[in-house]
Design a protein around this motif. Structure first.
Motif, PDB file in Angstrom:
ATOM      1  N   ARG A  45       0.851  -1.196   0.000  1.00  8.64           N
ATOM      2  CA  ARG A  45       0.000   0.000   0.000  1.00  8.64           C
ATOM      3  C   ARG A  45       0.883   1.242   0.000  1.00  8.64           C
ATOM      4  O   ARG A  45       1.731   1.407   0.873  1.00  8.64           O
ATOM      5  CB  ARG A  45      -0.926  -0.014   1.192  1.00  8.64           C
ATOM      6  CG  ARG A  45      -1.890  -1.179   1.137  1.00  8.64           C
ATOM      7  CD  ARG A  45      -2.848  -1.189   2.327  1.00  8.64           C
ATOM      8  NE  ARG A  45      -3.789  -2.275   2.196  1.00  8.64           N
ATOM      9  CZ  ARG A  45      -4.906  -2.225   1.477  1.00  8.64           C
ATOM     10  NH1 ARG A  45      -5.231  -1.139   0.834  1.00  8.64           N
ATOM     11  NH2 ARG A  45      -5.702  -3.273   1.398  1.00  8.64           N
ATOM     12  N   LEU A  46       0.683   2.096  -0.997  1.00  9.41           N
ATOM     13  CA  LEU A  46       1.480   3.309  -1.146  1.00  9.41           C
ATOM     14  C   LEU A  46       0.576   4.527  -0.958  1.00  9.41           C
ATOM     15  O   LEU A  46      -0.255   4.827  -1.821  1.00  9.41           O
ATOM     16  CB  LEU A  46       2.123   3.347  -2.534  1.00  9.41           C
ATOM     17  CG  LEU A  46       2.979   2.130  -2.912  1.00  9.41           C
ATOM     18  CD1 LEU A  46       3.367   2.197  -4.382  1.00  9.41           C
ATOM     19  CD2 LEU A  46       4.212   2.078  -2.031  1.00  9.41           C
ATOM     20  N   PRO A  47       0.720   5.217   0.171  1.00  9.80           N
ATOM     21  CA  PRO A  47      -0.122   6.396   0.390  1.00  9.80           C
ATOM     22  C   PRO A  47       0.307   7.540  -0.532  1.00  9.80           C
ATOM     23  O   PRO A  47       1.468   7.621  -0.948  1.00  9.80           O
ATOM     24  CB  PRO A  47       0.136   6.747   1.861  1.00  9.80           C
ATOM     25  CG  PRO A  47       1.428   6.108   2.207  1.00  9.80           C
ATOM     26  CD  PRO A  47       1.618   4.945   1.279  1.00  9.80           C
ATOM     27  N   TYR A  48      -0.632   8.400  -0.867  1.00  9.76           N
ATOM     28  CA  TYR A  48      -0.294   9.585  -1.643  1.00  9.76           C
ATOM     29  C   TYR A  48      -1.037  10.786  -1.076  1.00  9.76           C
ATOM     30  O   TYR A  48      -2.022  10.645  -0.355  1.00  9.76           O
ATOM     31  CB  TYR A  48      -0.570   9.389  -3.140  1.00  9.76           C
ATOM     32  CG  TYR A  48      -2.019   9.175  -3.514  1.00  9.76           C
ATOM     33  CD1 TYR A  48      -2.834  10.260  -3.831  1.00  9.76           C
ATOM     34  CD2 TYR A  48      -2.563   7.894  -3.566  1.00  9.76           C
ATOM     35  CE1 TYR A  48      -4.163  10.057  -4.175  1.00  9.76           C
ATOM     36  CE2 TYR A  48      -3.873   7.690  -3.916  1.00  9.76           C
ATOM     37  CZ  TYR A  48      -4.674   8.774  -4.217  1.00  9.76           C
ATOM     38  OH  TYR A  48      -5.985   8.580  -4.562  1.00  9.76           O
ATOM     39  N   LYS A  49      -0.517  11.974  -1.406  1.00 12.51           N
ATOM     40  CA  LYS A  49      -1.078  13.216  -0.872  1.00 12.51           C
ATOM     41  C   LYS A  49      -1.599  14.075  -2.010  1.00 12.51           C
ATOM     42  O   LYS A  49      -1.151  13.981  -3.151  1.00 12.51           O
ATOM     43  CB  LYS A  49      -0.008  13.969  -0.098  1.00 12.51           C
ATOM     44  CG  LYS A  49       0.497  13.184   1.110  1.00 12.51           C
ATOM     45  CD  LYS A  49       1.586  13.913   1.829  1.00 12.51           C
ATOM     46  CE  LYS A  49       2.025  13.054   3.017  1.00 12.51           C
ATOM     47  NZ  LYS A  49       3.113  13.648   3.754  1.00 12.51           N
ATOM     48  N   ASP A  50      -2.552  14.948  -1.660  1.00 14.80           N
ATOM     49  CA  ASP A  50      -3.075  15.879  -2.661  1.00 14.80           C
ATOM     50  C   ASP A  50      -2.104  17.054  -2.802  1.00 14.80           C
ATOM     51  O   ASP A  50      -1.040  17.085  -2.178  1.00 14.80           O
ATOM     52  CB  ASP A  50      -4.494  16.333  -2.312  1.00 14.80           C
ATOM     53  CG  ASP A  50      -4.574  17.115  -1.011  1.00 14.80           C
ATOM     54  OD1 ASP A  50      -3.531  17.601  -0.529  1.00 14.80           O
ATOM     55  OD2 ASP A  50      -5.696  17.235  -0.479  1.00 14.80           O
ATOM     56  N   LYS A  51      -2.472  18.060  -3.592  1.00 11.43           N
ATOM     57  CA  LYS A  51      -1.590  19.199  -3.874  1.00 11.43           C
ATOM     58  C   LYS A  51      -1.256  20.005  -2.635  1.00 11.43           C
ATOM     59  O   LYS A  51      -0.236  20.677  -2.579  1.00 11.43           O
ATOM     60  CB  LYS A  51      -2.224  20.098  -4.927  1.00 11.43           C
ATOM     61  CG  LYS A  51      -2.308  19.452  -6.281  1.00 11.43           C
ATOM     62  CD  LYS A  51      -2.989  20.369  -7.279  1.00 11.43           C
ATOM     63  CE  LYS A  51      -3.106  19.664  -8.611  1.00 11.43           C
ATOM     64  NZ  LYS A  51      -3.795  20.475  -9.607  1.00 11.43           N
ATOM     65  N   THR A  52      -2.128  19.932  -1.638  1.00 15.14           N
ATOM     66  CA  THR A  52      -1.883  20.701  -0.412  1.00 15.14           C
ATOM     67  C   THR A  52      -1.085  19.913   0.615  1.00 15.14           C
ATOM     68  O   THR A  52      -0.804  20.411   1.693  1.00 15.14           O
ATOM     69  CB  THR A  52      -3.223  21.147   0.214  1.00 15.14           C
ATOM     70  OG1 THR A  52      -3.965  19.985   0.585  1.00 15.14           O
ATOM     71  CG2 THR A  52      -4.016  22.001  -0.757  1.00 15.14           C
ATOM     72  N   GLY A  53      -0.730  18.681   0.328  1.00 11.77           N
ATOM     73  CA  GLY A  53       0.057  17.865   1.230  1.00 11.77           C
ATOM     74  C   GLY A  53      -0.748  17.009   2.183  1.00 11.77           C
ATOM     75  O   GLY A  53      -0.185  16.327   3.035  1.00 11.77           O
TER      76      GLY A  53
END
Length: 181
Positions: A45-53
């Motif tokens: 599982r690889l978490p990711y963030k939106d443009k605001t972090g």
């Protein structure tokens, strides 16, 4: 049986959705299996963030399951002759395989994992039959009919007398698609 078997080609081709319990060896087998390739132990599982972090979700990576042809066409259901007719004539199908779920219609094929699998397109679908000519000038319907004949000849029937009946829906559709009488 005589009345119903004669219209099965119409049933498959006019149905909204056909569901295939492809890994079931008989009517008691059902559709739902534990998918060994997709267990938690085989996933990263690889978490990711939106443009605001801020956390926005995760991408799940897992091994690619077996190909459609192996999971479905080599499964127990595909050894039945009427399944050749169902697969070729159905407008939409969901295949419940041993390893994953598959969706197939005239416009689109997809696996549960979302991986491209060219073997899903290996079976003819009569709404996709090209009406173009090959290099020798012959319409390519021979390729489709050959696939049907090969698959059908490898299948089992409950009664040998059903051979032509189980193929009649395909033959009728094929004839009308290509203008044969």
């Amino acid at each position: 049986w005589d009345r119903e078997s004669a219209i099965m080609g119409q049933v498959y081709s006019k149905g909204f959705l056909n569901i295939a319990a492809s890994s079931a060896s008989d009517g008691s087998g059902g559709c739902f299996f534990e998918h060994p390739d997709l267990s938690e132990n085989n996933q990263v599982r690889l978490p990711y963030k939106d443009k605001t972090g801020n956390p926005a979700g995760e991408v799940v990576v897992s091994p690619v399951a077996v190909p459609f042809a192996e999971d479905i066409f080599d499964g127990p259901l595909a050894k039945r002759a009427w399944v050749v007719q169902e697969t070729a004539l159905s407008r939409r199908m969901v295949f419940y395989g041993r390893h994953q779920l598959y969706w197939r219609c005239a416009e689109f094929s997809e696996s549960e994992q979302g991986c491209e699998d060219r073997t899903m397109d290996s079976a003819p679908h009569f709404t996709q039959v090209p009406k173009r000519r090959s290099l020798n000038g012959k319409i390519e319907e021979d390729l489709y009919w050959n696939w049907i004949a090969i698959r059908y000849s490898m299948c089992a029937l409950t009664k040998n007398g059903d051979k032509l009946v189980a193929l009649s829906g395909l033959a009728s559709t094929f004839a009308s698609q290509f203008g044969y009488s």
